[in-house]
Design an enzyme around this catalytic site. Structure first.
Site, PDB file in Angstrom:
ATOM      1  N   GLU A 186       0.855  -1.192   0.000  1.00  0.00           N
ATOM      2  CA  GLU A 186       0.000   0.000   0.000  1.00  0.00           C
ATOM      3  C   GLU A 186       0.892   1.244   0.000  1.00  0.00           C
ATOM      4  O   GLU A 186       1.802   1.344   0.822  1.00  0.00           O
ATOM      5  CB  GLU A 186      -0.905   0.006   1.236  1.00  0.00           C
ATOM      6  N   ALA A 215       1.171  -1.569  11.154  1.00  0.00           N
ATOM      7  CA  ALA A 215       0.756  -2.858  10.614  1.00  0.00           C
ATOM      8  C   ALA A 215       0.108  -2.647   9.260  1.00  0.00           C
ATOM      9  O   ALA A 215      -0.145  -1.516   8.839  1.00  0.00           O
ATOM     10  CB  ALA A 215      -0.209  -3.562  11.574  1.00  0.00           C
ATOM     11  N   MET A 216      -0.192  -3.756   8.568  1.00  0.00           N
ATOM     12  CA  MET A 216      -0.856  -3.720   7.264  1.00  0.00           C
ATOM     13  C   MET A 216      -1.802  -4.895   7.145  1.00  0.00           C
ATOM     14  O   MET A 216      -1.442  -6.031   7.460  1.00  0.00           O
ATOM     15  CB  MET A 216       0.190  -3.754   6.143  1.00  0.00           C
ATOM     16  N   ASN A 276      -3.041  -7.059   5.071  1.00  0.00           N
ATOM     17  CA  ASN A 276      -3.066  -8.067   4.020  1.00  0.00           C
ATOM     18  C   ASN A 276      -3.981  -9.225   4.435  1.00  0.00           C
ATOM     19  O   ASN A 276      -3.788  -9.800   5.509  1.00  0.00           O
ATOM     20  CB  ASN A 276      -1.660  -8.615   3.776  1.00  0.00           C
ATOM     21  N   GLU A 303      -6.303  -4.190  12.445  1.00  0.00           N
ATOM     22  CA  GLU A 303      -6.038  -4.954  11.225  1.00  0.00           C
ATOM     23  C   GLU A 303      -7.076  -6.048  11.012  1.00  0.00           C
ATOM     24  O   GLU A 303      -7.467  -6.329   9.867  1.00  0.00           O
ATOM     25  CB  GLU A 303      -4.633  -5.552  11.279  1.00  0.00           C
ATOM     26  N   HIS A 354     -10.074  -4.683   9.387  1.00  0.00           N
ATOM     27  CA  HIS A 354      -9.851  -4.450   7.955  1.00  0.00           C
ATOM     28  C   HIS A 354     -10.232  -5.659   7.099  1.00  0.00           C
ATOM     29  O   HIS A 354     -10.434  -5.504   5.891  1.00  0.00           O
ATOM     30  CB  HIS A 354      -8.378  -4.124   7.693  1.00  0.00           C
ATOM     31  N   GLU A 411      -9.777   3.187   6.783  1.00  0.00           N
ATOM     32  CA  GLU A 411      -9.002   3.490   7.980  1.00  0.00           C
ATOM     33  C   GLU A 411      -9.840   4.027   9.130  1.00  0.00           C
ATOM     34  O   GLU A 411      -9.649   3.635  10.283  1.00  0.00           O
ATOM     35  CB  GLU A 411      -7.869   4.453   7.631  1.00  0.00           C
TER      36      GLU A 411
END
Length: 859
Positions: free
Chosen positions: A127, A273-274, A276, A307, A310, A329
């Site tokens: 991202e 963090a992300m 995925n 996360e 998400h 977000e």
């Protein structure tokens, strides 16, 4: 980023030509050497027959491009970051073979070598537009597809992606003498390119599982580097994850959408963090190798749940273009705080939200670069700078207000309908509002226009009149807006009355929840009540607005803040006091008094962290320059005394010691730090572990009482990734202009430093006891702005431009130099100018605060 941008108009045009992306088959060979890896991508897609489009790819070499069986000349079709595709058929297949490059910037496929054991660790971060650094792609969120990965790597590695990890098969490729293997993953559901993930290396792993709401068994994994595995509390991460799964599946009325859930703590990570899908990456700063404040542990829980949220917000349903980034977000931020407060032991999460997220949001919303929550995003450079306090913190704050406005049950029912209706697709703002209007019965167009489509923060003040007996005869809430963002908004908020009870504690004695709109709102239901000691607007912190206390309430709050039982009420008051200093309504010295007199009784860890950071700013940046040295010395003296008074072994003791080390300015302060570091003068209960030793050493270096030899000796004892970053931070803290110049040059003139060393060095660069040592570097800084922007990736440019801004100087000279650069570079990239404009605005605010503090000293 010359040649690497993408505009929204181009994305819309490409989506009109590429009507569906059916599949990606991606083969990566990670055994070809330490600088590049082999990437082969086959994409099947539908298009307008006869049309033209382009793929995105950032790579040092393209070996071949084949479109529908036709070999294209790479030299003719590949330029900058694009591969041109002409003469499309209705159904197409394109294959791109390339050599792609590892990075040390945390973008694309990051490569890290562990100094402890020499092991190599890889992870992706895509991202916003960095999948194109690993494979050829249509790099925009609305062109979703199924992704199938095949990865060749050393056979002893763990190789993890979005889908369950298959059993590897032997491969012929080798890295040195190592055997290699190939992992062939199944295809993902339809997701956006930026959500594809790969993590590879000899990671240590702990595995578990849970049962989803629909009865499926969901495999779980927690991964980290082997040299950190002794510190990895996987059981706690699993327990938090289970609580999150149960909360979200019930609240969203939709089972977890993916097949497994791995959480990987990776080195040199740029963010927290992300998200995925099924392969969430976290900063390994969340692997605690020593004691950390309780607020840091709570933040890890919030991040884990952010996360996980998400998986629904962003992964299952994704924004169509980045102007609706907030749909990802803000919702994840709101949902994770809600889940933390209601499904974990961190029941005070909304107080933490008030202290951290709202403080961030209010600052961001008062910068010249503020923007609506639904931001105008014209290109990728706009996206980068909009990962900010508006997109995350203001958006989440406004959602909290929206829940109060429409009702919690109605809000959550609307979300559940939204997920069911738009699963695996892309949405815009209106798609969500339709569902919330259906469940709440409210027309949200006007609300959206006021809250989501305009910028700026309102200020609310009480106007109270009383008679001789102390009975309220009039009560109104006054609302104002800044001239450049004049929107007056509707607010639902609490108004609390607080007084001292029989035990001496200050408690709420009455509360009303009211709707406020317009510049003046009369609150008739409070007329006739006895005026309390404290009247608190935005009690329970439902509204997004700065609040002020009337004079009597302010005096009561200052005298009794430590006695207020409700942590959220204290949080609102702390925030109001800090806003008043930033806005030049009260002097910095008064905030110093407030903190030193009350922080010892504060029980919320994040609140302590925030007010101690604000205390440092008040004393070293906002203070009257003529009194700044004395004020800083007073603050350091006060923190040391408070640390000695704090309960032994407490979170507060640890935070006070750390804060003392960051503001220590005199030889006497150095003596106290030395006593802690060498054990000659310890504090009862304080554990001086490896990380705290670095903090204490930094304080000693900053006051000139430790040198390179001592840094080197400590690094020899802690020659780890964390130790090397700490050493860079401490070395950059030297209290001389020459030392600051060396730190600056080490990350600006030398482009080889990895992202984590850049961040650490910049943090040390800004640590000064006397800001005069930084003043000679002001011109050095402005001269470097354009060269940095033109030679580095966006992420590294941002780290350098923000991290090396000499904010502690806080002088008219700094202001004029930066303003002069902006005037001379009116045609510079908007994203670059925004970074500089924001820093200049902070300096201008500091100068106004200094004037107020100086005037108070002479009054």
């Amino acid at each position: 980023m010359p040649g690497e941008n993408l505009t929204r108009a181009e994305a819309i045009e490409r989506a009109s030509v590429v009507t569906a992306v059916e599949s990606y088959a991606i083969a990566l060979d990670l055994t070809t050497g330490p600088t590049t890896f082999a990437s082969t991508t086959t994409i099947r897609f539908a298009a307008v027959e006869g049309g033209s489009t382009f793929l995105d790819l950032v790579a040092p070499a393209v070996r071949s491009v084949t479109l529908n069986g036709r070999e294209l000349d790479p030299a003719a079709v590949f330029a900058d970051s694009r591969i041109r595709l002409d003469g499309l058929a209705a159904q197409n297949e394109v294959t791109v073979v390339a050599d792609c490059a590892y990075t040390n910037t945390g973008e694309g496929l990051h490569r890290f070598v562990d100094p402890v054991d020499g092991e190599v660790y890889l992870y992706t971060q895509f991202e916003v537009p960095d999948a194109r650094r690993v494979f050829a792609t249509f790099e925009q969120p609305d062109l979703k597809s199924a992704f199938q990965l095949t990865v060749t790597a050393p056979a002893r590695w763990e190789v993890v992606s979005n889908q369950p990890t298959p059993v590897p098969t032997p491969a012929t490729a080798v890295e040195g003498d190592e055997d290699a293997a190939t992992w062939t993953f199944g295809a993902t559901p339809r997701i956006s390119t930026y959500l594809v993930a790969l993590v590879a290396g000899p990671y240590a792993v702990v595995r578990d599982e849970l049962t989803s709401a629909d009865g499926r068994t969901i495999p779980l994994g927690v991964f980290c580097r082997r040299s950190l595995s002794q510190y990895m509390d996987a059981d706690y991460v699993f327990e938090t994850t289970r609580r999150g799964f149960e909360f979200y599946e019930k609240t969203f009325e939709y089972p977890y959408p993916f097949d497994k859930y791995d959480q990987l703590f990776v080195p040199e990570y740029n963010m927290g963090a992300m998200e995925n899908p099924g392969c969430v990456t976290f900063t390994e700063a969340y692997v605690f190798r020593g004691q950390v404040p309780d607020g840091r542990r709570e933040r890890r829980v919030v991040t884990i749940l952010h996360e996980l949220a998400h998986m629904w917000f962003g992964d299952l349903v994704t924004m169509k273009w980045w102007n609706d980034l907030w749909l990802n977000e803000s919702f994840a931020e709101f949902a994770s705080t809600l889940a933390t407060a209601e499904a974990t032991e961190w029941e005070g999460a909304w107080t933490t939200f008030t202290a951290s997220e709202k403080t961030w949001a209010y600052r961001q919303d008062q910068l010249p670069s503020t923007h609506p929550i639904v931001a105008p995003i014209n290109d990728l450079e706009d996206v980068f700078v909009n990962f900010d306090g508006i997109t995350y913190a203001k958006g989440a704050s406004v959602l909290k207000q929206l829940v109060a406005w429409v009702g919690r049950e109605e809000f959550l029912k609307g979300l559940a309908a939204y997920f069911r209706k738009h699963e695996w697709s892309n949405t815009e703002l209106r798609d969500l509002l339709v569902e919330l209007e259906a469940t709440s019965g409210r027309d949200l167009e006007a609300w959206s226009a006021a809250w989501l489509e305009t910028a700026g923060v309102n200020t609310l003040r009480p106007e109270i009149t009383v008679d001789e007996s102390g009975t309220i005869t009039g009560f109104a809430v006054l609302q104002s807006a800044p001239a450049d963002h004049p929107t007056i908004r509707p607010h639902r908020l609490g108004i609390g009355f607080y007084d001292t009870d029989g035990s001496g504690a200050v408690v709420r004695t009455h509360q009303v929840v009211v709707d406020v709109d317009g510049e003046r709102t009369e609150i008739a239901e409070l007329v006739g009540r006895e005026r309390p000691g404290l009247v608190l607007l935005n009690d329970a912190d439902l509204a997004y607005a700065k609040v002020r206390l009337d004079a009597d309430s302010l005096a009561f709050a200052v005298a009794n803040l430590s006695k207020i039982a409700d942590s959220l009420a204290r949080g609102v008051i702390w925030g109001s006091a800090w806003d008043a200093v930033r806005d030049g309504e009260t002097p910095a010295s008064s905030f110093v008094d407030l903190v030193l007199n009350n922080v010892l009784a504060e029980t919320e860890s994040t609140t302590v962290t925030m007010v101690l950071a604000q205390l440092a700013t008040a004393s070293s940046v906002y203070a009257d320059p003529a009194r700044r040295a004395a004020q800083t010395e007073r603050v350091a003296d006060g923190l040391w005394e408070l640390a000695r008074e704090a309960r032994p072994g407490s979170d507060l003791q640890l935070q006070l010691v750390r804060a003392f080390a960051t503001v220590a300015a005199t030889q006497e302060h150095g003596t106290a730090l030395r006593g802690l570091l060498d054990g000659s003068s310890p504090l009862e209960g304080l554990q001086v572990d490896t990380d705290l030793r670095w903090d204490l050493l930094q304080g000693l270096v900053a006051v000139g009482l430790a040198d390179d030899a001592e840094i080197d000796a400590q690094l020899e004892d802690d020659d780890t990734a964390s130790g090397r970053q700490a050493a860079a931070r401490v070395r950059a803290s030297k209290p001389t202009t020459a030392g600051k110049e060396a730190a600056f040059a080490s990350i600006v003139d030398d482009g080889s430093a990895p992202n984590a060393i850049i961040r650490a060095t910049a943090a040390g660069f800004r640590r000064v006891a006397d800001p005069a040592v930084l003043a000679p570097l002001v011109q050095r800084y402005v001269d470097a702005l354009l060269p940095i922007w033109e030679s580095r990736t966006y992420q590294m440019s941002e780290e350098l431009i923000e991290g090396l801004y000499p904010a502690p100087v806080a002088s008219a000279g700094l202001r004029d130099a930066v303003a002069g650069w902006l005037e001379a570079h009116a045609d510079a990239a908007p994203a670059l100018r925004r970074l500089v404009v924001e820093s200049l605005a902070d300096t201008e605010r500091a100068l106004r605060a200094q004037e107020v503090d100086a005037a108070a000293a002479t009054a």
